[in-house]
Design an enzyme around this catalytic site. Structure first.
Site, PDB file in Angstrom:
ATOM      1  N   GLY A   1      -9.125  -0.653   0.921  1.00  0.00           N
ATOM      2  CA  GLY A   1      -9.107   0.249   2.067  1.00  0.00           C
ATOM      3  C   GLY A   1      -7.770   0.252   2.781  1.00  0.00           C
ATOM      4  O   GLY A   1      -7.154  -0.786   2.981  1.00  0.00           O
TER       5      GLY A   1
ATOM      6  N   VAL B   1      -9.420  -5.122   2.379  1.00  0.00           N
ATOM      7  CA  VAL B   1      -8.252  -4.582   3.084  1.00  0.00           C
ATOM      8  C   VAL B   1      -7.057  -4.545   2.140  1.00  0.00           C
ATOM      9  O   VAL B   1      -6.680  -5.564   1.583  1.00  0.00           O
ATOM     10  CB  VAL B   1      -7.902  -5.463   4.309  1.00  0.00           C
ATOM     11  CG1 VAL B   1      -6.786  -4.823   5.124  1.00  0.00           C
ATOM     12  CG2 VAL B   1      -9.127  -5.712   5.169  1.00  0.00           C
ATOM     13  N   CYS B   2      -6.458  -3.363   1.990  1.00  0.00           N
ATOM     14  CA  CYS B   2      -5.381  -3.212   1.003  1.00  0.00           C
ATOM     15  C   CYS B   2      -4.239  -4.203   1.216  1.00  0.00           C
ATOM     16  O   CYS B   2      -3.825  -4.882   0.300  1.00  0.00           O
ATOM     17  CB  CYS B   2      -4.807  -1.797   1.055  1.00  0.00           C
ATOM     18  SG  CYS B   2      -3.283  -1.622   0.099  1.00  0.00           S
ATOM     19  N   PHE B   3      -3.755  -4.291   2.448  1.00  0.00           N
ATOM     20  CA  PHE B   3      -2.551  -5.099   2.669  1.00  0.00           C
ATOM     21  C   PHE B   3      -2.846  -6.591   2.617  1.00  0.00           C
ATOM     22  O   PHE B   3      -1.961  -7.418   2.732  1.00  0.00           O
ATOM     23  CB  PHE B   3      -1.882  -4.709   3.993  1.00  0.00           C
ATOM     24  CG  PHE B   3      -0.966  -3.539   3.826  1.00  0.00           C
ATOM     25  CD1 PHE B   3       0.401  -3.706   3.785  1.00  0.00           C
ATOM     26  CD2 PHE B   3      -1.479  -2.268   3.657  1.00  0.00           C
ATOM     27  CE1 PHE B   3       1.257  -2.621   3.595  1.00  0.00           C
ATOM     28  CE2 PHE B   3      -0.644  -1.181   3.467  1.00  0.00           C
ATOM     29  CZ  PHE B   3       0.724  -1.364   3.442  1.00  0.00           C
TER      30      PHE B   3
END
EC number: 2.3.1.181
Length: 277
Positions: free
Chosen positions: A81, A148-150
């Site tokens: 995401g 969470v992507c990062f």
């Protein structure tokens, strides 16, 4: 002679339109109608995009997405995401058969990301590629613990001072590579972490604390904040240098706009796409 690629700055668009235009560019390039293309864009409203394989019910707090007035869309690419807020989003559309494109996903990712690397250097940041070396780091790639992507590691991650500064995802369809990603200018960590589900408050707290050590926005690293216009110029120059190309600005025709809007209606505006099980 440098090869000339197309450059589109489509400005701030709806989530469905953004994904539809990337899909249309991929389709047109596969048919040989357009040259390789680099596109910059923003989001109106700010949007949470999720990866193609993510499960909304399990991973996403939709009440918070609505509370913040965010858009929501499922990408055609994988990954986790992403909150698209104060960022420059880019996409690169190029044939798998392009002479400069390596055959493997990770190596093609590195070549394309050279453009972003040069963009970071252009804004005065000492960015470099981080490559997972240990078995533990490699296995983390296969099973990211976070939605969470990062927060999730990836091959050839772009880092400054050991922290991730850009997140990207790639898909290959119809013989074409589509890579798109986020170049974060500023980040609201509380808002970002509000958008996901956690098994406990303690887990969220721990992940958010770890996040600060893993990811950073451009303006947290600079004494002078970077404006969006400055970012576009710097990363346009970065792509030209990193890929050894010239970028020629292009505006979509009315006919092309209609095709994009139709794709948006048929797919990215539909609940059965965005919320599919």
């Amino acid at each position: 002679m440098k090869e000339t690629w197309r450059y589109i700055d489509s400005g701030d668009c709806s989530p469905a339109y953004n994904m539809a235009l990337d899909e249309a560019l991929l389709d047109w390039h596969s048919k040989g109608v357009i040259p390789p293309t680099i596109r910059f864009y923003g989001w109106n409203p700010a949007t949470l995009s999720i990866g193609y394989f993510q499960k909304v019910e399990k991973e996403i707090n939709m009440d918070k997405v609505k509370e913040y007035g965010l858009g929501f869309v499922r990408r055609p690419t994988g990954g986790r995401g992403v909150l698209h807020d104060k960022e420059l989003t880019y996409s690169v559309i190029v044939s798998e058969e392009h002479p400069e494109m390596p055959k493997t996903v990770t190596e093609a990712y590195r070549v394309i990301s050279e453009g972003i690397l040069e963009g970071f250097k252009d804004v005065g940041l000492d960015a470099y590629f981080s490559i997972p070396r240990t078995d533990e780091e490699k296995s983390a790639l296969k099973n990211p613990r976070s939605a969470v992507c990062f927060d999730a590691p990836s091959w050839y991650e772009l880092v400054v001072e050991g922290r991730k500064v850009a997140g990207s995802a790639q898909t290959r369809q119809k013989g074409v590579i589509l890579q798109h990603g986020s170049i974060i200018l500023d980040i609201d960590e509380d808002k970002l972490f509000d958008l996901f589900n956690y098994s406990s408050d303690r887990l969220r707290e721990r992940m958010q604390k770890n996040f600060k050590n893993k990811a950073v926005a451009i303006n947290a690293l600079r004494s002078e904040p970077l404006t969006m216009d400055e970012a576009k110029l710097a990363f346009k120059r970065g792509f030209e240098k990193g890929l050894n190309i010239e970028l020629e600005p292009y505006t979509l025709t009315d006919e092309e706009e209609e095709i994009v809007k139709q794709i948006a209606r048929d797919r990215y505006e539909r609940d059965d796409w965005n919320f599919r099980k």
